[in-house]
Write a protein that holds these residues in place. Structure first.
Motif, PDB file in Angstrom:
ATOM      1  N   ARG A 126     -13.837 -94.910  26.390  1.00 56.80           N
ATOM      2  CA  ARG A 126     -14.183 -94.907  27.841  1.00 56.80           C
ATOM      3  C   ARG A 126     -15.526 -95.148  27.898  1.00 56.80           C
ATOM      4  O   ARG A 126     -16.268 -94.430  27.405  1.00 56.80           O
ATOM      5  CB  ARG A 126     -13.718 -93.695  28.632  1.00 56.80           C
ATOM      6  N   PRO A 128     -15.299 -87.773  34.576  1.00 60.01           N
ATOM      7  CA  PRO A 128     -14.347 -86.890  35.188  1.00 60.01           C
ATOM      8  C   PRO A 128     -14.422 -86.732  36.638  1.00 60.01           C
ATOM      9  O   PRO A 128     -15.627 -86.901  37.219  1.00 60.01           O
ATOM     10  CB  PRO A 128     -14.488 -85.567  34.561  1.00 60.01           C
ATOM     11  N   ASP A 129     -13.431 -86.781  37.586  1.00 66.39           N
ATOM     12  CA  ASP A 129     -13.259 -86.762  38.721  1.00 66.39           C
ATOM     13  C   ASP A 129     -14.290 -85.526  39.392  1.00 66.39           C
ATOM     14  O   ASP A 129     -14.941 -85.856  40.441  1.00 66.39           O
ATOM     15  CB  ASP A 129     -12.069 -86.676  39.461  1.00 66.39           C
ATOM     16  N   HIS A 130     -14.317 -84.489  38.547  1.00 71.34           N
ATOM     17  CA  HIS A 130     -15.071 -83.287  39.045  1.00 71.34           C
ATOM     18  C   HIS A 130     -16.727 -83.495  39.182  1.00 71.34           C
ATOM     19  O   HIS A 130     -17.437 -82.614  39.750  1.00 71.34           O
ATOM     20  CB  HIS A 130     -14.551 -82.097  38.570  1.00 71.34           C
ATOM     21  N   TRP A 131     -17.189 -84.710  38.575  1.00 69.56           N
ATOM     22  CA  TRP A 131     -18.431 -84.804  38.353  1.00 69.56           C
ATOM     23  C   TRP A 131     -18.705 -85.596  39.954  1.00 69.56           C
ATOM     24  O   TRP A 131     -19.994 -85.570  40.088  1.00 69.56           O
ATOM     25  CB  TRP A 131     -18.578 -85.802  37.316  1.00 69.56           C
ATOM     26  N   ARG A 132     -17.938 -86.229  40.484  1.00 69.69           N
ATOM     27  CA  ARG A 132     -18.012 -87.014  41.410  1.00 69.69           C
ATOM     28  C   ARG A 132     -18.183 -86.246  42.796  1.00 69.69           C
ATOM     29  O   ARG A 132     -17.251 -85.431  43.033  1.00 69.69           O
ATOM     30  CB  ARG A 132     -17.067 -88.243  41.713  1.00 69.69           C
ATOM     31  N   ARG A 180     -28.241 -88.254  37.266  1.00 71.73           N
ATOM     32  CA  ARG A 180     -26.802 -89.081  36.955  1.00 71.73           C
ATOM     33  C   ARG A 180     -27.044 -89.578  35.656  1.00 71.73           C
ATOM     34  O   ARG A 180     -26.174 -89.539  34.820  1.00 71.73           O
ATOM     35  CB  ARG A 180     -26.438 -89.948  38.140  1.00 71.73           C
ATOM     36  N   TRP A 202     -19.886 -94.211  32.542  1.00 66.76           N
ATOM     37  CA  TRP A 202     -19.764 -94.420  33.913  1.00 66.76           C
ATOM     38  C   TRP A 202     -18.162 -93.812  34.389  1.00 66.76           C
ATOM     39  O   TRP A 202     -18.085 -93.525  35.470  1.00 66.76           O
ATOM     40  CB  TRP A 202     -20.041 -95.539  34.590  1.00 66.76           C
ATOM     41  N   ASP A 203     -17.354 -93.838  33.380  1.00 65.77           N
ATOM     42  CA  ASP A 203     -15.898 -93.225  33.811  1.00 65.77           C
ATOM     43  C   ASP A 203     -15.748 -91.872  33.443  1.00 65.77           C
ATOM     44  O   ASP A 203     -15.542 -91.524  32.595  1.00 65.77           O
ATOM     45  CB  ASP A 203     -15.108 -94.237  33.094  1.00 65.77           C
TER      46      ASP A 203
END
Length: 70
Positions: free
Chosen positions: A59, A65-69, A21, A62-63
């Motif tokens: 940005r 993209p959603d597909h990384w989460r 990460r 740590w902000d």
């Protein structure tokens, strides 16, 4: 004696470790800095305006993209 099992093994969810990460966030920050340094001609090549590029570059790492989460 031979036994055949048709049950599928359990799928385990593999969550990236801390090193992975941090490495990904570092790469994202590096990419955003590079985006901010592109000239207007290069930004036009990838379909971005100067404002869009600077907004993305501002940005925090740590902000992500959603597909990384996961």
């Amino acid at each position: 004696m031979f036994t055949l099992s048709l049950a599928r093994p359990r799928q385990t969810v593999v969550r990236p470790g801390l090193f992975h990460r941090l490495s990904a966030f570092s790469a994202l920050a590096r990419q955003r800095r590079a985006l901010a340094r592109l000239d207007d001609a290069r930004l036009a090549d990838i379909g971005l305006t100067r404002h869009e590029a600077l907004t993305e570059a501002a940005r925090p790492a740590w902000d992500a993209p959603d597909h990384w989460r996961g």
